[in-house]
Design an enzyme around this catalytic site. Structure first.
Site, PDB file in Angstrom:
ATOM      1  N   ASP A  63       0.870  -1.187   0.000  1.00  0.00           N
ATOM      2  CA  ASP A  63       0.000   0.000   0.000  1.00  0.00           C
ATOM      3  C   ASP A  63       0.903   1.232   0.000  1.00  0.00           C
ATOM      4  O   ASP A  63       0.690   2.181   0.746  1.00  0.00           O
ATOM      5  CB  ASP A  63      -0.951  -0.010   1.205  1.00  0.00           C
ATOM      6  N   HIS A 106      -3.252   0.702  11.625  1.00  0.00           N
ATOM      7  CA  HIS A 106      -2.946  -0.658  11.189  1.00  0.00           C
ATOM      8  C   HIS A 106      -1.455  -0.810  10.936  1.00  0.00           C
ATOM      9  O   HIS A 106      -0.727   0.171  10.856  1.00  0.00           O
ATOM     10  CB  HIS A 106      -3.719  -0.996   9.910  1.00  0.00           C
ATOM     11  N   GLN A 171      -3.395  -5.429   5.760  1.00  0.00           N
ATOM     12  CA  GLN A 171      -3.181  -4.350   6.734  1.00  0.00           C
ATOM     13  C   GLN A 171      -4.075  -4.557   7.945  1.00  0.00           C
ATOM     14  O   GLN A 171      -5.101  -3.886   8.104  1.00  0.00           O
ATOM     15  CB  GLN A 171      -3.524  -2.995   6.115  1.00  0.00           C
ATOM     16  N   ASP A 173      -5.840  -4.231  11.419  1.00  0.00           N
ATOM     17  CA  ASP A 173      -6.026  -3.097  12.328  1.00  0.00           C
ATOM     18  C   ASP A 173      -5.462  -3.421  13.709  1.00  0.00           C
ATOM     19  O   ASP A 173      -5.686  -4.515  14.239  1.00  0.00           O
ATOM     20  CB  ASP A 173      -7.522  -2.789  12.491  1.00  0.00           C
ATOM     21  N   ASP A 203      -2.741   9.292   9.870  1.00  0.00           N
ATOM     22  CA  ASP A 203      -3.474   8.580   8.821  1.00  0.00           C
ATOM     23  C   ASP A 203      -4.736   7.912   9.381  1.00  0.00           C
ATOM     24  O   ASP A 203      -4.712   7.345  10.475  1.00  0.00           O
ATOM     25  CB  ASP A 203      -2.514   7.506   8.269  1.00  0.00           C
ATOM     26  N   LEU A 208      -9.824   4.043  14.624  1.00  0.00           N
ATOM     27  CA  LEU A 208      -8.962   3.412  15.631  1.00  0.00           C
ATOM     28  C   LEU A 208      -9.707   2.389  16.492  1.00  0.00           C
ATOM     29  O   LEU A 208      -9.179   1.332  16.802  1.00  0.00           O
ATOM     30  CB  LEU A 208      -8.323   4.474  16.532  1.00  0.00           C
ATOM     31  N   GLU A 210     -13.358   0.069  17.489  1.00  0.00           N
ATOM     32  CA  GLU A 210     -14.547  -0.583  16.951  1.00  0.00           C
ATOM     33  C   GLU A 210     -15.543  -0.750  18.093  1.00  0.00           C
ATOM     34  O   GLU A 210     -15.138  -1.083  19.205  1.00  0.00           O
ATOM     35  CB  GLU A 210     -14.220  -1.987  16.400  1.00  0.00           C
ATOM     36  N   GLU A 245      -6.230  12.983   9.227  1.00  0.00           N
ATOM     37  CA  GLU A 245      -6.925  12.569   8.012  1.00  0.00           C
ATOM     38  C   GLU A 245      -8.238  11.898   8.393  1.00  0.00           C
ATOM     39  O   GLU A 245      -8.263  10.723   8.741  1.00  0.00           O
ATOM     40  CB  GLU A 245      -6.087  11.579   7.188  1.00  0.00           C
ATOM     41  N   HIS A 312      -2.121  11.989  -3.092  1.00  0.00           N
ATOM     42  CA  HIS A 312      -1.590  10.708  -3.575  1.00  0.00           C
ATOM     43  C   HIS A 312      -2.674   9.650  -3.745  1.00  0.00           C
ATOM     44  O   HIS A 312      -2.397   8.564  -4.248  1.00  0.00           O
ATOM     45  CB  HIS A 312      -0.532  10.211  -2.590  1.00  0.00           C
ATOM     46  N   ASP A 313      -3.879   9.930  -3.268  1.00  0.00           N
ATOM     47  CA  ASP A 313      -4.967   8.965  -3.386  1.00  0.00           C
ATOM     48  C   ASP A 313      -5.865   9.313  -4.569  1.00  0.00           C
ATOM     49  O   ASP A 313      -5.662  10.323  -5.232  1.00  0.00           O
ATOM     50  CB  ASP A 313      -5.793   8.957  -2.095  1.00  0.00           C
TER      51      ASP A 313
HETATM   52  C1  GLC Z   1      -4.921   6.707   3.951  1.00  0.00           C
HETATM   53  C2  GLC Z   1      -3.899   6.975   2.869  1.00  0.00           C
HETATM   54  C3  GLC Z   1      -3.995   5.937   1.794  1.00  0.00           C
HETATM   55  C4  GLC Z   1      -3.826   4.568   2.399  1.00  0.00           C
HETATM   56  C5  GLC Z   1      -4.831   4.356   3.540  1.00  0.00           C
HETATM   57  C6  GLC Z   1      -4.540   3.107   4.313  1.00  0.00           C
HETATM   58  O1  GLC Z   1      -6.214   6.900   3.478  1.00  0.00           O
HETATM   59  O2  GLC Z   1      -4.040   8.275   2.379  1.00  0.00           O
HETATM   60  O3  GLC Z   1      -3.029   6.149   0.790  1.00  0.00           O
HETATM   61  O4  GLC Z   1      -4.003   3.588   1.422  1.00  0.00           O
HETATM   62  O5  GLC Z   1      -4.772   5.416   4.474  1.00  0.00           O
HETATM   63  O6  GLC Z   1      -3.381   3.255   5.080  1.00  0.00           O
END
Ligand code: GLC
Length: 548
Positions: A63, A106, A171, A173, A203, A208, A210, A245, A312-313
């Site tokens: 990722d 994660h 990934q 959690d 990120d 975080l 559940e 984020e 970047h997404d």
């Molecule tokens: C965030 C990042 C993204 C990533 C995701 C999982 O949203 O911006 O690029 O894939 O987290 O870590």
């Protein structure tokens, strides 16, 4: 809450950069910290103030580094900790601050913790992750990576249980109900802050914790943890910042700024404004932009939004209605390859069909709306994308420096690059779109942008002022005042492809001199009648008003 903060982030422009994509100094086909350090002058010359580094940790890169295998090192292809320290020191010399991505939610499945956890419930690391025997658990949580994942649970053959993941199944959690996980994260936090970072972009924070019967986003427990982390930062690193984020509606992001006194994140991204900037210029109507900004609650005085055009997404379409999503897809993703999850994997210039006027207009808005702008590497030179690359790599291609081999990014064989440079014949080929060409050409978009950034620096109203919309009858004109202390900035933008007349009610400022900001050209003094302007297609003005 710390009261001694200089609030530098409120006046800052951020520059998001992938250390993998910027400059390869050792010729292995991937960018690295040595290369990034060599290019710090370039970043400083742009006029930005803070670099946001995408994840640089050891990782299987499934990722693009958001799958961390070891929190305490640099990915070997990016260099080592000494290279990182040099980078930080050189950035500081140039008055550039640096924040890095902190992935709390994660790890990679390759992380030692997960490898141990898989051994079963008796292993001390098992409880670092979220396990279940029943995949009906937490069924209220949506799936984020809809292209690849069918469930948030994946079976682990070794543990003989399902583990929880909000993103890719590789990934898992972390389990924030386990106090050991908190301890680990504080350790990680300290480690990097002590190396000289100015903070973190945190990120994927909504996820975080559940809890059954919820959508497992924005839970009170999550806020409690983040508040403690913030208090710790205030105590030990009082000038640093946390940028969160949380891809959510503004009212759901509000709690991430704390309980009214700004004691959680210093900054949060404003996600829903972004697609509406693109919508505005295709609908030729200011309605949805005004709507989302009016819907945005006031935030504590020490907090700030982070706003952006691209990152970047994928250009995420989660924070729009069904109808708006259909509109965006129709307008901006005519080829299904352009779609990725719930979004569009294209860069800024291709989105606006390489129209310089639209790119300028979007930046004129980005740099004047409330919040601190975050620029994405490459967009300043009008880089293209490659929608045929997997996942989101199409917008993560190597930075284009000149017209040499690999666009000057790397001396490796072209086939060795982590992803190919943009070299399709046409307007985005690196032989024409590159830093050297952009810098040489006095009238390039790049030079235009650098100039605009310089002017933004002159007025604190951009970063700190309030916003008041003017409501001229012509809805194709999006116009607002930004005011801070004695400063009055007036922005007038034509969202339309055709020329437009506009009459503004500036009666409050009768007798004021209207000055065009980038040229200091005086426009007529505000009189008793409405203030009239003629706008060419996709044009905008930044004015400042001078008291008589
Ligand atoms: C965030 C990042 C993204 C990533 C995701 C999982 O949203 O911006 O690029 O894939 O987290 O870590």
């Amino acid at each position: 809450m710390s009261t001694s903060h200089s609030l530098w982030y409120k006046d800052a422009i951020f520059y998001e950069v992938s250390p993998r994509a910027f400059k390869d100094a050792n010729g292995d086909g991937m960018g690295d910290f040595q290369g990034l350090t060599e290019k710090l002058d370039y970043i400083a010359d742009l006029g930005v103030n803070c670099i946001w580094l995408l994840p640089m940790y050891p990782s299987p890169l499934r990722d693009d580094g958001y799958d961390i295998a070891d929190y305490y090192n640099i990915h070997p292809q990016l260099g080592n900790l000494d290279d990182f320290k040099t980078f930080i020191a050189e950035a500081k010399k140039r008055n550039l601050r640096v924040i890095a991505d902190l992935v709390l939610n994660h790890t990679s499945d390759q992380h030692m913790w997960f490898q141990e956890a898989r051994k079963g419930p008796d292993n001390p690391y098992h409880d670092y992750y979220v396990w279940s025997d029943d995949i009906q658990k937490y069924s209220g949580a949506r799936i984020i990576f809809t292209d690849t994942e069918r469930s948030n649970w994946t079976w682990d053959e070794s543990a003989k249980r399902f583990y929880w993941h909000r993103f890719f199944s590789h990934q898992p959690d972390l389990n924030f109900d386990n106090p050991k996980v908190h301890e680990e994260m504080y350790k990680v936090f300290r480690f990097w802050m002590d190396l000289g970072l100015d903070g973190f972009r945190a990120d994927a924070v909504p996820y975080l914790y559940e809890r059954e019967g919820t959508n497992c986003e924005n839970l009170p427990e999550t806020h409690d943890f983040l508040k403690q982390l913030r208090a710790y930062m205030d105590e030990h690193y009082p000038e640093a910042i946390l940028l969160g984020e949380a891809n959510q509606w503004p009212e759901d992001v509000l709690p991430y700024f704390g309980d009214g006194d700004g004691d959680e994140f210093h900054m949060s991204f404003h996600f829903p404004i972004m697609p509406r900037l693109y919508m505005g210029i295709r609908q030729e109507d200011r309605g949805s932009l005004e709507w989302i900004i009016n819907r945005t609650p006031a935030i504590p005085a020490n907090c700030q939004w982070a706003i952006f055009l691209r990152n970047h997404d994928e250009l995420t379409l989660e924070m729009v209605t069904e109808e708006e999503r259909a509109f965006m897809v129709r307008e901006y993703a005519p080829n299904p390859r352009m779609m990725c999850n719930v979004g569009i994997r294209r860069r800024l210039f291709p989105l606006v069909e390489n129209d310089r006027r639209q790119a300028e207009l979007l930046h004129g808005l980005l740099l004047s709306l409330p919040g601190s702008p975050v620029l994405y590497y490459g967009d300043e030179i009008g880089m293209g994308d490659n929608i045929y690359l997997p996942d989101r790599f199409g917008v993560r291609t190597p930075m284009q420096w000149n017209d040499n081999r690999n666009a000057g990014f790397s001396n490796a064989k072209p086939s060795q690059l982590y992803v190919p440079v943009i070299d399709d014949p046409g307007p985005y080929h690196y032989q024409s779109v590159n830093v050297e060409a952009a810098q040489e050409n006095q009238t390039s978009f790049y030079n235009w942008l650098v100039n605009l950034i310089e002017h933004r620096e002159r007025f604190k109203a951009f970063g700190r002022g309030d916003i008041t919309f003017l409501h001229p009858a012509n809805r194709k004109i999006f116009t607002y005042l930004r005011r801070y202390e004695n400063e009055v900035v007036l922005v007038v933008a034509n969202l339309s492809r055709s020329p437009q007349p506009v009459e503004l009610d500036l009666s409050e400022y009768q007798g004021y001199q209207v000055m065009e900001m980038t040229s200091n050209v005086p426009f007529p003094v505000v009189g008793a009648a409405s203030y009239q302007l003629s706008m060419s297609p996709y044009s905008f003005f930044w004015f400042y008003l001078v008291k008589p």
